[in-house]
Design a protein around this motif. Structure first.
Motif, PDB file in Angstrom:
ATOM      1  N   GLU A  43       0.824  -1.214   0.000  1.00 53.59           N
ATOM      2  CA  GLU A  43       0.000   0.000   0.000  1.00 53.59           C
ATOM      3  C   GLU A  43       0.856   1.263   0.000  1.00 53.59           C
ATOM      4  O   GLU A  43       0.498   2.255  -0.644  1.00 53.59           O
ATOM      5  CB  GLU A  43      -0.934   0.015   1.216  1.00 53.59           C
ATOM      6  N   ASN A  44       1.964   1.237   0.716  1.00 55.56           N
ATOM      7  CA  ASN A  44       2.822   2.431   0.818  1.00 55.56           C
ATOM      8  C   ASN A  44       4.319   2.138   0.694  1.00 55.56           C
ATOM      9  O   ASN A  44       5.093   3.032   0.378  1.00 55.56           O
ATOM     10  CB  ASN A  44       2.600   3.131   2.176  1.00 55.56           C
ATOM     11  N   ASP A  45       4.752   0.932   0.985  1.00 58.04           N
ATOM     12  CA  ASP A  45       6.160   0.703   1.317  1.00 58.04           C
ATOM     13  C   ASP A  45       7.144   0.671   0.157  1.00 58.04           C
ATOM     14  O   ASP A  45       8.346   0.568   0.397  1.00 58.04           O
ATOM     15  CB  ASP A  45       6.272  -0.567   2.168  1.00 58.04           C
ATOM     16  N   ASN A 132       2.474   7.331 -11.739  1.00 56.31           N
ATOM     17  CA  ASN A 132       1.183   7.377 -11.059  1.00 56.31           C
ATOM     18  C   ASN A 132       0.613   8.795 -11.122  1.00 56.31           C
ATOM     19  O   ASN A 132       1.301   9.751 -10.749  1.00 56.31           O
ATOM     20  CB  ASN A 132       1.424   6.983  -9.589  1.00 56.31           C
ATOM     21  N   GLU A 133      -0.607   8.921 -11.618  1.00 59.04           N
ATOM     22  CA  GLU A 133      -1.375  10.172 -11.486  1.00 59.04           C
ATOM     23  C   GLU A 133      -0.695  11.397 -12.078  1.00 59.04           C
ATOM     24  O   GLU A 133      -0.661  12.462 -11.453  1.00 59.04           O
ATOM     25  CB  GLU A 133      -1.709  10.408  -9.995  1.00 59.04           C
ATOM     26  N   ALA A 134      -0.183  11.301 -13.295  1.00 56.01           N
ATOM     27  CA  ALA A 134       0.510  12.448 -13.915  1.00 56.01           C
ATOM     28  C   ALA A 134      -0.447  13.428 -14.592  1.00 56.01           C
ATOM     29  O   ALA A 134      -0.024  14.504 -15.014  1.00 56.01           O
ATOM     30  CB  ALA A 134       1.536  11.947 -14.926  1.00 56.01           C
ATOM     31  N   THR A 239      -6.587  -1.487 -10.354  1.00 55.71           N
ATOM     32  CA  THR A 239      -5.432  -1.631  -9.460  1.00 55.71           C
ATOM     33  C   THR A 239      -5.694  -1.262  -8.007  1.00 55.71           C
ATOM     34  O   THR A 239      -4.899  -1.619  -7.138  1.00 55.71           O
ATOM     35  CB  THR A 239      -4.275  -0.755  -9.968  1.00 55.71           C
ATOM     36  N   GLU A 240      -6.783  -0.527  -7.727  1.00 56.55           N
ATOM     37  CA  GLU A 240      -6.984  -0.034  -6.348  1.00 56.55           C
ATOM     38  C   GLU A 240      -8.474  -0.008  -6.017  1.00 56.55           C
ATOM     39  O   GLU A 240      -9.010   0.984  -5.518  1.00 56.55           O
ATOM     40  CB  GLU A 240      -6.401   1.383  -6.194  1.00 56.55           C
ATOM     41  N   LEU A 241      -9.144  -1.126  -6.238  1.00 58.63           N
ATOM     42  CA  LEU A 241     -10.611  -1.124  -6.162  1.00 58.63           C
ATOM     43  C   LEU A 241     -11.154  -0.949  -4.746  1.00 58.63           C
ATOM     44  O   LEU A 241     -10.749  -1.646  -3.806  1.00 58.63           O
ATOM     45  CB  LEU A 241     -11.135  -2.439  -6.756  1.00 58.63           C
ATOM     46  N   HIS A 302     -12.271  -3.369   8.269  1.00 60.11           N
ATOM     47  CA  HIS A 302     -11.503  -3.149   9.504  1.00 60.11           C
ATOM     48  C   HIS A 302     -10.581  -1.940   9.349  1.00 60.11           C
ATOM     49  O   HIS A 302     -10.403  -1.150  10.275  1.00 60.11           O
ATOM     50  CB  HIS A 302     -10.678  -4.399   9.805  1.00 60.11           C
ATOM     51  N   TYR A 303      -9.982  -1.802   8.157  1.00 58.81           N
ATOM     52  CA  TYR A 303      -9.123  -0.649   7.872  1.00 58.81           C
ATOM     53  C   TYR A 303      -9.202  -0.295   6.401  1.00 58.81           C
ATOM     54  O   TYR A 303      -8.981  -1.153   5.540  1.00 58.81           O
ATOM     55  CB  TYR A 303      -7.650  -0.928   8.236  1.00 58.81           C
ATOM     56  N   SER A 304      -9.518   0.945   6.124  1.00 60.30           N
ATOM     57  CA  SER A 304      -9.446   1.467   4.751  1.00 60.30           C
ATOM     58  C   SER A 304      -8.840   2.855   4.798  1.00 60.30           C
ATOM     59  O   SER A 304      -9.105   3.630   5.736  1.00 60.30           O
ATOM     60  CB  SER A 304     -10.844   1.540   4.144  1.00 60.30           C
TER      61      SER A 304
END
Ligand code: G3I
Length: 337
Positions: A43-45, A132-134, A239-241, A302-304
């Motif tokens: 997710e971030n690493d 990503n996101e350009a 990719t990120e549903l 539980h976590y989003s």
């Protein structure tokens, strides 16, 4: 073992999930991951800030932990991401004296970063979100006015793909973005992808992030987007549903005094219908050879990330599993076909 999403969708596409190393320490989350999914995205690493916090410092530990877990359990990994305007360390844009780096110097740093990360995980990561996101948020603009763009102009995009391809010629290389099904944004993404293809840049695929809602996108918008991008000879993945139970909005941080975060039966019914529609489209598009993967952005309610975005402390319920890791009605819609 009980069947999971990965089994129902075995002949269609891998079903992935975004994870943190912390989730991989929690037995309940590990059990759910292994039952349901066959692909992971950190997710971030692997983002530039977390993994390369200083010019001479690399923080490989968390990313390695995710890749090691995937290897141990025979899961695929999507790398996320190599070049973005967020979670990017400030050092990369600066000279030692604090002035702004030149374009040549910044591209050299981008090269060295991408080369190191992609080579480290060569053979273990099958696909990379390279850029990503350009695209700008403002519909009247084309590319986002990020530091990458300010210093390099649009060249950083093509170069990032070339660097990634040189580092691992067999990795599947993606451009990844959000709100890609909105007609005006779809056109701007299409324009970028077409430029890259025309210039023979080594791009293979496009990621629709899929941060969707109870009303967006429509079935027609979704099909049109996948088919339009695929017409360029690119594969498509979601990719990120997730399906937010609130309408999309940007940058409102405060909860309104009268704002409820109840997960109403109406929301649940609409969400189940959205998920059912999306996966019907996904199956059709996979059969047609255009769609090659679907990844959820987080494991369960539980976590989003949506619990703190855009509004801090407004609980969302965007996924197929509830806060106790149990399948929701939407899950049964997705596996019923
Ligand atoms: O790790 C630090 C911690 O040390 C610090 O104390 C804390 C205080 O703010 O922040 C922690 O970092 C947070 C990080 O997530 C890890 O939890 C950041 O503040 C927070 O901004 C960051 O949010 C991530 C976000 O990208 C950053 O823009 C989300 O978790 C992540 O889900 C989200 O993912 C993005 C995709 O990469 C690209 N597409 C959109 C998607 C959702 O925004």
């Amino acid at each position: 073992a009980e069947k999971g999403l990965k089994d129902y969708y075995k002949s269609y596409f891998p079903v992935g999930v975004a994870v943190s190393p912390r989730a991989l320490q929690n037995p309940a989350e590990v059990a759910l991951i292994l039952q349901q999914f066959n692909s992971l995205t950190p997710e971030n690493d692997m983002k530039m800030g977390p993994i390369h916090p200083d010019s001479t410092r690399w923080n490989w530990g968390p990313a390695d932990a995710i890749v090691d877990f995937a290897q141990a359990h025979h899961l695929k990994v999507r790398g996320h991401n190599l070049c973005w305007h967020e979670q990017t360390p400030r050092w990369i844009f600066k000279n030692p004296d604090g002035s702004q780096v030149s374009k040549a110097h910044l591209l050299k740093r981008l090269h060295d970063h991408i080369d190191a990360v992609v080579k480290r995980y060569k053979g273990k990561i099958y696909a990379w979100d390279v850029v990503n996101e350009a695209i700008a948020d403002n519909p009247n603009e084309f590319l986002r006015n990020s530091d990458w763009y300010k210093i390099c102009g649009e060249d950083f995009i093509a170069e990032a793909f070339r660097y990634a391809h040189a580092a691992d010629p067999s990795a599947v290389l993606f451009y990844n973005d959000y709100n890609t099904e909105r007609p005006e944004k779809m056109e701007r993404v299409y324009k970028l992808l077409k430029k890259l293809k025309d210039a023979k840049v080594p791009i293979d695929a496009v990621g629709l992030q899929g941060h969707w809602s109870l009303v967006e996108p429509t079935e027609q918008e979704l099909r049109t987007t996948i088919e339009r991008f695929a017409s360029l000879g690119l594969k498509v993945q979601v990719t990120e549903l997730d399906v937010s139970v609130y309408p999309w909005e940007k940058d409102r941080r405060a909860k309104r005094p009268d704002e409820s975060d109840a997960y109403t039966p109406d929301m649940q019914a609409k969400q189940s219908a959205q998920y059912a529609m999306f996966f019907k489209v996904f199956r059709d598009e996979a059969k047609a050879g255009r769609l090659t993967g679907v990844t959820f952005w987080n494991i369960s309610d539980h976590y989003s990330w949506l619990d703190t975005y855009p509004v801090v402390g407004r609980k969302n319920h965007p996924l197929l599993f509830d806060e106790n890791f149990k399948p929701k009605p939407a899950y049964y819609e997705v596996v019923k076909f």
